[in-house]
Scaffold this motif. Structure first.
Motif, PDB file in Angstrom:
ATOM      1  N   LEU A 150       0.827  -1.199   0.000  1.00  0.00           N
ATOM      2  CA  LEU A 150       0.000   0.000   0.000  1.00  0.00           C
ATOM      3  C   LEU A 150       0.869   1.260   0.000  1.00  0.00           C
ATOM      4  N   VAL A 151       1.896   1.293   0.849  1.00  0.00           N
ATOM      5  CA  VAL A 151       2.799   2.453   0.889  1.00  0.00           C
ATOM      6  C   VAL A 151       3.509   2.612  -0.446  1.00  0.00           C
ATOM      7  N   THR A 209       9.632  14.107  -7.940  1.00  0.00           N
ATOM      8  CA  THR A 209      10.908  14.138  -7.240  1.00  0.00           C
ATOM      9  C   THR A 209      10.960  15.368  -6.354  1.00  0.00           C
ATOM     10  N   ALA A 210      11.874  15.343  -5.430  1.00  0.00           N
ATOM     11  CA  ALA A 210      11.925  16.368  -4.387  1.00  0.00           C
ATOM     12  C   ALA A 210      12.267  17.742  -4.922  1.00  0.00           C
ATOM     13  N   LEU A 257       9.681   9.303  -0.466  1.00  0.00           N
ATOM     14  CA  LEU A 257       8.424   8.768   0.045  1.00  0.00           C
ATOM     15  C   LEU A 257       7.274   9.712  -0.265  1.00  0.00           C
ATOM     16  N   THR A 258       7.570  11.012  -0.203  1.00  0.00           N
ATOM     17  CA  THR A 258       6.625  12.061  -0.598  1.00  0.00           C
ATOM     18  C   THR A 258       7.423  13.050  -1.437  1.00  0.00           C
ATOM     19  N   TYR A 314      13.279  17.897   2.360  1.00  0.00           N
ATOM     20  CA  TYR A 314      13.639  18.919   1.380  1.00  0.00           C
ATOM     21  C   TYR A 314      12.587  20.019   1.432  1.00  0.00           C
ATOM     22  N   PHE A 315      13.023  21.224   1.798  1.00  0.00           N
ATOM     23  CA  PHE A 315      12.124  22.363   1.886  1.00  0.00           C
ATOM     24  C   PHE A 315      12.266  23.206   0.617  1.00  0.00           C
ATOM     25  N   PRO A 316      11.187  23.345  -0.167  1.00  0.00           N
ATOM     26  CA  PRO A 316      11.270  24.125  -1.405  1.00  0.00           C
ATOM     27  C   PRO A 316      11.415  25.609  -1.103  1.00  0.00           C
TER      28      PRO A 316
END
Length: 181
Positions: free
Chosen positions: A10-11, A20-21, A138-139, A171-173
């Motif tokens: 499921l994950v 992508t990040a 993962l996200t 990762y902070f945009p």
């Protein structure tokens, strides 16, 4: 076992197709890893673990620079040992057209660092490390990473070897910082 297998599938299914990040200029990364996790058996009864928090800033797309601190604990017969290093690092993330990742939400990267390092009772030495890594997102902003590094400390009490580090990065945009103003 069935619940674990179902949860894992499921994950994985939910993460397929995740972008992508945020690897663009002006973004930041914060996270860390655990490396050198080992435990000896028999006469070589030694336990070793290294924690490495890091912070980086993307100076251009796919290129980050930053700093990291390595803290090592070794439990061994006789006296436990503590080590440390403080390094500047650089990372280059390969784009999907440069290196086929097989997984659309993953990126290969190279990392290199240099700084100072030592251990309790030993003078500081020059520390270098470099190696390849893989970030699986993962996200859009969170990745689990594996990093294989050559680590060398040169000076009094020189040491070198390979370490496998596993950890998370967030990762902070750069758009996040614009919204905070």
């Amino acid at each position: 076992m069935k619940k674990f297998l179902f949860s894992t599938l499921l994950v994985f299914a939910c993460s397929v197709g995740v972008a992508t990040a945020q690897l663009q200029k002006g973004s930041t990364l914060v996270g860390g890893g655990i490396g050198d996790l080992s435990m000896g058996l028999g006469d070589e009864n030694v336990f070793n673990i290294t924690l490495t928090p890091r912070v980086g800033y993307f100076i251009q797309d796919n290129v980050a620079i930053g700093g990291k601190v390595g803290l090592t604990y070794t439990a061994q017969p006789g006296e436990d040992a503590y080590g440390y290093n403080v390094n500047a690092f650089g990372r280059y993330y390969f784009g999907p057209d440069e290196f086929d990742t097989l997984l659309k939400q993953g990126r290969w990267f190279l990392e290199a660092g240099a700084g100072v390092g030592g251990a309790r009772g030993i003078d500081l030495g020059f520390n270098v490390n470099f190696g390849p890594g893989y970030a699986y997102f993962l996200t859009e902003n969170v990745a689990v990473e594996a990093l294989l590094l050559y680590n060398g400390t040169f000076g009094d009490g020189s040491s070198n070897g390979l370490s496998l580090n596993v950890g998370f990065q967030i990762y902070f945009p750069k758009s996040l910082y614009k919204n905070l103003r």
